[in-house]
Design a protein around this motif. Structure first.
Motif, mmCIF file in Angstrom:
data_model
loop_
_atom_site.group_PDB
_atom_site.id
_atom_site.type_symbol
_atom_site.label_atom_id
_atom_site.label_comp_id
_atom_site.label_asym_id
_atom_site.label_seq_id
_atom_site.Cartn_x
_atom_site.Cartn_y
_atom_site.Cartn_z
ATOM 1 N N PRO A 65 39.114 -42.601 -11.835
ATOM 2 C CA PRO A 65 39.370 -42.340 -13.262
ATOM 3 C C PRO A 65 39.052 -43.569 -14.098
ATOM 4 C CG PRO A 65 41.429 -42.737 -12.096
ATOM 5 C CD PRO A 65 40.351 -42.685 -11.045
ATOM 6 N N PRO A 66 38.864 -43.388 -15.400
ATOM 7 C CA PRO A 66 38.595 -44.535 -16.271
ATOM 8 C C PRO A 66 39.743 -45.527 -16.265
ATOM 9 C CG PRO A 66 38.060 -42.474 -17.374
ATOM 10 C CD PRO A 66 38.780 -42.107 -16.123
ATOM 11 N N GLY A 67 39.370 -46.801 -16.336
ATOM 12 C CA GLY A 67 40.375 -47.843 -16.374
ATOM 13 C C GLY A 67 40.128 -48.896 -15.321
ATOM 14 N N GLY A 68 40.798 -50.029 -15.482
ATOM 15 C CA GLY A 68 40.671 -51.096 -14.515
ATOM 16 C C GLY A 68 39.282 -51.707 -14.528
ATOM 17 N N HIS A 70 36.579 -50.193 -13.797
ATOM 18 C CA HIS A 70 35.578 -49.200 -14.192
ATOM 19 C C HIS A 70 36.086 -48.505 -15.464
ATOM 20 C CE1 HIS A 70 33.640 -49.757 -10.279
ATOM 21 N NE2 HIS A 70 34.840 -49.657 -9.734
ATOM 22 N N LEU A 71 35.601 -48.968 -16.610
ATOM 23 C CA LEU A 71 36.128 -48.490 -17.887
ATOM 24 C C LEU A 71 35.899 -47.004 -18.095
ATOM 25 C CD1 LEU A 71 35.100 -51.443 -20.248
ATOM 26 C CD2 LEU A 71 37.324 -50.980 -19.186
ATOM 27 N N LEU A 72 34.793 -46.464 -17.581
ATOM 28 C CA LEU A 72 34.509 -45.039 -17.719
ATOM 29 C C LEU A 72 34.597 -44.316 -16.379
ATOM 30 C CD1 LEU A 72 31.496 -45.074 -20.229
ATOM 31 C CD2 LEU A 72 33.929 -44.799 -20.708
ATOM 32 N N GLY A 73 35.106 -44.975 -15.367
ATOM 33 C CA GLY A 73 35.242 -44.346 -14.061
ATOM 34 C C GLY A 73 33.985 -44.505 -13.217
ATOM 35 N N ASP A 80 29.453 -47.274 -10.902
ATOM 36 C CA ASP A 80 30.103 -47.440 -12.196
ATOM 37 C C ASP A 80 29.336 -46.664 -13.272
ATOM 38 O OD1 ASP A 80 32.137 -48.907 -13.911
ATOM 39 O OD2 ASP A 80 30.275 -49.589 -14.845
ATOM 40 N N SER A 258 32.894 -36.119 -16.221
ATOM 41 C CA SER A 258 32.861 -37.221 -17.194
ATOM 42 C C SER A 258 31.462 -37.794 -17.344
ATOM 43 C CB SER A 258 33.844 -38.319 -16.775
ATOM 44 O OG SER A 258 33.537 -38.790 -15.470
#
Length: 301
Positions: A65-68, A70-73, A80, A258
């Motif tokens: 999921p997005p975050g960490g 990998h901003l967009l997952g 990435d 996504s």
């Protein structure tokens, strides 16, 4: 009693230039131009902006999921998504740019020559342009890929041929109007050659009209190349490209859409921005050097 009037400082040239651009394009046109410049900057700076290698796979971190980190997952191979979108902008924008550039290089001299010569030469060029214009661009590209091999080069060359009439027909029509202007006859009487008149006077006068067609042709070429990449006929997976990123039906079926959504939004918004910019430029695409040419002729008398 002498009255002193307050001095008004002139507007800086940069501000005047910005105001002129804003007045010509309007708010929507300025926003569209800003989006296009943003996409171009992202493509140019992809090596510096991309947080990861777009081809690096991590099968232990698929569909993150997005975050960490990998901003967009990540996608189905653990790559990435943000990095692939940034690197994909390079091929997605460079391909249409080559299509438009090749169309201009081939179409403008052809249009100017046809307008200058007139007669049977203009008639032949006009019929050929109408014939090429009637061919669907993406069909011509598919045929080129079938004859040669899947890849961006055959698709770009075929689309450049297909989009040549989009530029050449407009340039020919505008050049025909300029050909009948009095300044052309005056320059001819003064001994100026056809090439010099076309290059130094007619071409600058038709440049605003032709320039308005460039964003529109760019938008069409972007959609066609994205569709060809989606079909696997242009840019090939796993290379990053917006069309390739959209072709992830397996992830959509698994509920991970996504990547497809992000790439689709980028394609759609960029095409809309290009079409809007072309429409704004077409509304203001009038010759701007006729009066200067006339002043030059008066000074040479």
């Amino acid at each position: 009693m002498t009255t002193t009037h307050p001095t008004v400082s002139p507007v800086p040239p940069r501000a005047r230039t910005g105001r002129r651009i804003g007045d010509r394009l309007g708010t929507a046109g300025v926003i569209a131009l800003g989006w296009i410049l943003l996409m171009a900057a992202g493509a140019a700076l992809a090596p510096a902006l991309a947080p990861h290698d777009p081809a690096a796979q991590n099968l232990l971190n698929i569909h993150a999921p997005p975050g960490g980190a990998h901003l967009l997952g990540t996608d189905g191979s653990g790559r990435d998504i943000l990095s692939r979108l940034l690197w994909g902008a390079r091929t997605s924008l460079a391909g249409p740019a080559l299509v438009v550039l090749l169309s201009l290089v081939a179409g403008l001299p052809l249009a100017l020559a046809a307008a200058w010569r007139g007669g049977w030469a203009d008639a032949v060029v006009g019929r050929v342009l109408d014939l090429v214009f009637s061919l669907p661009a993406i069909l011509l590209a598919v045929l080129a890929v079938a004859v040669f091999r899947p890849g961006p080069a055959p698709a770009i060359l075929a689309l450049a041929i297909a989009y040549l009439p989009y530029v050449a027909r407009v340039a020919r029509s505008a050049a025909l109007r300029q050909r009948t202007m009095p300044y052309v006859a005056a320059l001819t009487v003064q001994g100026h050659g056809a090439v010099a008149i076309c290059a130094r006077h007619i071409l600058p006068n038709i440049a605003p009209v032709v320039g308005a067609q460039i964003p529109i042709a760019f938008a069409g070429a972007l959609m066609d190349l994205a569709a060809l990449s989606y079909l696997g006929l242009a840019v090939q997976a796993p290379q990053a490209d917006w069309g390739v990123l959209v072709n992830d039906a397996q992830a959509v079926l698994q509920g991970h859409s996504s990547q497809v959504v992000y790439a689709g939004v980028l394609i759609t918004t960029t095409v809309v921005a290009l079409m809007l910019l072309g429409d704004r430029l077409a509304g203001d695409g009038r010759p701007r050097r006729v009066h200067r040419t006339a002043r030059t002729l008066r000074r040479t008398k």
